[in-house]
Design a protein around this motif. Structure first.
Motif, PDB file in Angstrom:
ATOM      1  N   PHE A  34       8.197   4.794  57.909  1.00  0.00           N
ATOM      2  CA  PHE A  34       9.582   4.324  57.939  1.00  0.00           C
ATOM      3  C   PHE A  34       9.878   3.574  59.243  1.00  0.00           C
ATOM      4  CE2 PHE A  34      14.070   4.914  59.074  1.00  0.00           C
ATOM      5  CZ  PHE A  34      14.591   4.021  58.149  1.00  0.00           C
ATOM      6  N   ILE A  64       8.629   0.219  58.774  1.00  0.00           N
ATOM      7  CA  ILE A  64       9.523  -0.563  57.902  1.00  0.00           C
ATOM      8  C   ILE A  64      10.652  -1.183  58.729  1.00  0.00           C
ATOM      9  CG2 ILE A  64      11.308  -0.330  56.095  1.00  0.00           C
ATOM     10  CD1 ILE A  64       9.454   1.723  54.708  1.00  0.00           C
ATOM     11  N   GLY A  94      22.281   4.015  60.241  1.00  0.00           N
ATOM     12  CA  GLY A  94      21.067   3.649  59.525  1.00  0.00           C
ATOM     13  C   GLY A  94      21.231   3.479  58.025  1.00  0.00           C
ATOM     14  N   ASN A 139      21.735   6.935  50.571  1.00  0.00           N
ATOM     15  CA  ASN A 139      20.905   7.815  49.749  1.00  0.00           C
ATOM     16  C   ASN A 139      21.720   8.771  48.869  1.00  0.00           C
ATOM     17  OD1 ASN A 139      18.024   8.312  51.963  1.00  0.00           O
ATOM     18  ND2 ASN A 139      18.457   6.721  50.476  1.00  0.00           N
ATOM     19  N   THR A 177       6.375  -0.642  52.491  1.00  0.00           N
ATOM     20  CA  THR A 177       7.307   0.175  51.703  1.00  0.00           C
ATOM     21  C   THR A 177       6.589   0.832  50.523  1.00  0.00           C
ATOM     22  OG1 THR A 177       9.049  -1.371  52.350  1.00  0.00           O
ATOM     23  CG2 THR A 177       9.585   0.198  50.603  1.00  0.00           C
ATOM     24  N   PHE A 208       4.887   3.751  51.972  1.00  0.00           N
ATOM     25  CA  PHE A 208       5.910   4.770  52.259  1.00  0.00           C
ATOM     26  C   PHE A 208       6.239   5.554  50.976  1.00  0.00           C
ATOM     27  CE2 PHE A 208      10.713   5.283  52.557  1.00  0.00           C
ATOM     28  CZ  PHE A 208      10.714   6.300  53.496  1.00  0.00           C
TER      29      PHE A 208
HETATM   30  C1  AVJ Z   1      16.653   5.454  55.840  1.00  0.00           C
HETATM   31  C2  AVJ Z   1      17.538   5.876  53.685  1.00  0.00           C
HETATM   32  C3  AVJ Z   1      18.485   4.161  55.046  1.00  0.00           C
HETATM   33  O1  AVJ Z   1      17.446   3.390  52.094  1.00  0.00           O
HETATM   34  O2  AVJ Z   1      17.080   1.693  53.374  1.00  0.00           O
HETATM   35  C4  AVJ Z   1      13.626   2.110  53.629  1.00  0.00           C
HETATM   36  C5  AVJ Z   1      14.990   4.305  53.588  1.00  0.00           C
HETATM   37  N1  AVJ Z   1      13.565   3.242  51.817  1.00  0.00           N
HETATM   38  N2  AVJ Z   1      12.853   1.470  52.747  1.00  0.00           N
HETATM   39  C6  AVJ Z   1      16.974   2.890  53.113  1.00  0.00           C
HETATM   40  C7  AVJ Z   1      14.090   3.242  53.038  1.00  0.00           C
HETATM   41  C8  AVJ Z   1      12.804   2.167  51.662  1.00  0.00           C
HETATM   42  C9  AVJ Z   1      16.281   3.782  54.129  1.00  0.00           C
HETATM   43  N3  AVJ Z   1      17.211   4.822  54.668  1.00  0.00           N
END
Ligand code: AVJ
Length: 325
Positions: free
Chosen positions: A48, A51, A164, A169, A216, A219
């Protein structure tokens, strides 16, 4: 042979047992699912973090720019206690404290995160500031909010952070229940800062959640690897493809793991053994995207008054400062 191996194996922790219970429950639901919080084991948290550095995932950088530009306004009312829900690496809070400048007095920082490794990293990031005392809470948001509400060493205001786009979610009922629980942990007049990603063109959203480097995808598929590691699963990682879909009706990006062929799915410690059809999916995450005005109304519905909203026009991200009313 088997017996002596079992005798030496460590007894599963409470967290691992809960993981087994949830994997069993959610994988047998229709549609099949896995809770997104399990994406963040040590490897998943590192993926993450990667990412967040991808050029196709602009959320983190957009939010950092807003925190740097408006940190002073967020802190101007004499904040003495900061509570961060889901602190992650601590980079955003560092930017906010730095932007607040030298005018501030002592600061108590409560970090609430279920990941111990994230808490340790956040502590290292924040240790460099003077007059900042760090109080880690390795627990859920709900418990951490109650714990942090008990300790009030300095006079002054409290600021609670939920950054963030983690709000994304939650499904709408979960989101409202969560915001109400935050509100009830605060006294009238205290502040809440919410970072949330906004609706934008579908092609940009899909690139952010299905990047050309496949980070991703890694992930997402790490969730299967984690099941294999922790629950003695026999899942074939190559047997599942990463899917990112824009669900316009619900204004959310969905991540799924799609079975590439008919295959057996067996997880010993979750007591699972079933067959998945080719094309059948496991839904692993939803990331809801909002309109700026919607953020204002969901906050108002939960007992907050909105004091300011800053929007990054380039990457469409909103930082909203509210006050408990
Ligand atoms: C950390 C939940 C905000 O939803 O953008 C990033 C997690 N999932 N890429 C999101 C996530 C795929 C992220 N969060």
């Amino acid at each position: 042979m088997m017996r002596s191996w079992r005798a030496r194996a460590a007894a599963p922790s409470g967290a691992t047992r809960q993981f087994a219970v949830d994997v069993r429950e959610f994988l047998t639901l229709r549609p099949r699912q896995l809770p997104s919080r399990y994406l963040y084991d040590e490897l998943g948290s590192a993926l993450f973090e990667a990412i967040c550095r991808l050029p196709w995932y602009p959320l983190t950088r957009a939010e950092l720019r807003l925190l740097e530009a408006h940190g002073r306004e967020v802190f101007h009312t004499g904040v003495s206690t900061v509570i961060e829900l889901g602190s992650g690496s601590g980079a955003k809070l560092s930017a906010l404290i730095a932007a607040a400048g030298s005018g501030r007095g002592g600061l108590d920082v409560h970090l609430i995160d279920i990941s111990e490794s994230a808490l340790a990293q956040a502590r290292r990031a924040l240790e460099t500031f003077e007059n900042v005392r760090i109080v880690p809470h390795p627990t859920t948001y709900e418990i951490g909010l109650v714990e942090s509400a008990r300790a009030r060493p300095f006079p002054g205001r409290r600021l609670t952070l939920f950054l963030g786009s983690n709000i994304g979610n939650f499904d709408p009922p979960g989101r409202d229940a969560f915001l109400k629980s935050v509100r009830s942990a605060l006294s009238a007049g205290e502040s809440f800062l919410l970072g949330a990603d906004l609706v934008k063109p579908e092609r940009e959203l899909l690139l952010a959640y299905d990047d050309p480097l496949g980070v991703t995808a890694a992930f997402n598929r790490n969730l299967l690897a984690r099941i294999n590691r922790e629950l003695r699963g026999g899942l074939d990682l190559d047997g599942f493809a990463h899917d990112a879909l824009w669900n316009a009706a619900h204004s959310r990006i969905e991540m799924h793991l799609r079975s590439r062929r008919q295959q057996r799915v067996a997880v010993r410690d979750a007591g699972l053994d079933f067959v998945m059809e080719a094309g059948e999916r496991i839904w692993t995450e939803s990331s809801y995207k909002y309109e700026a005005s919607q953020i204002v109304s969901i906050l108002e519905k939960s007992g907050f008054g909105v004091r300011a909203q800053w929007i990054d026009a380039v990457d469409r991200f909103a930082l909203t400062l509210a006050e408990a009313v």
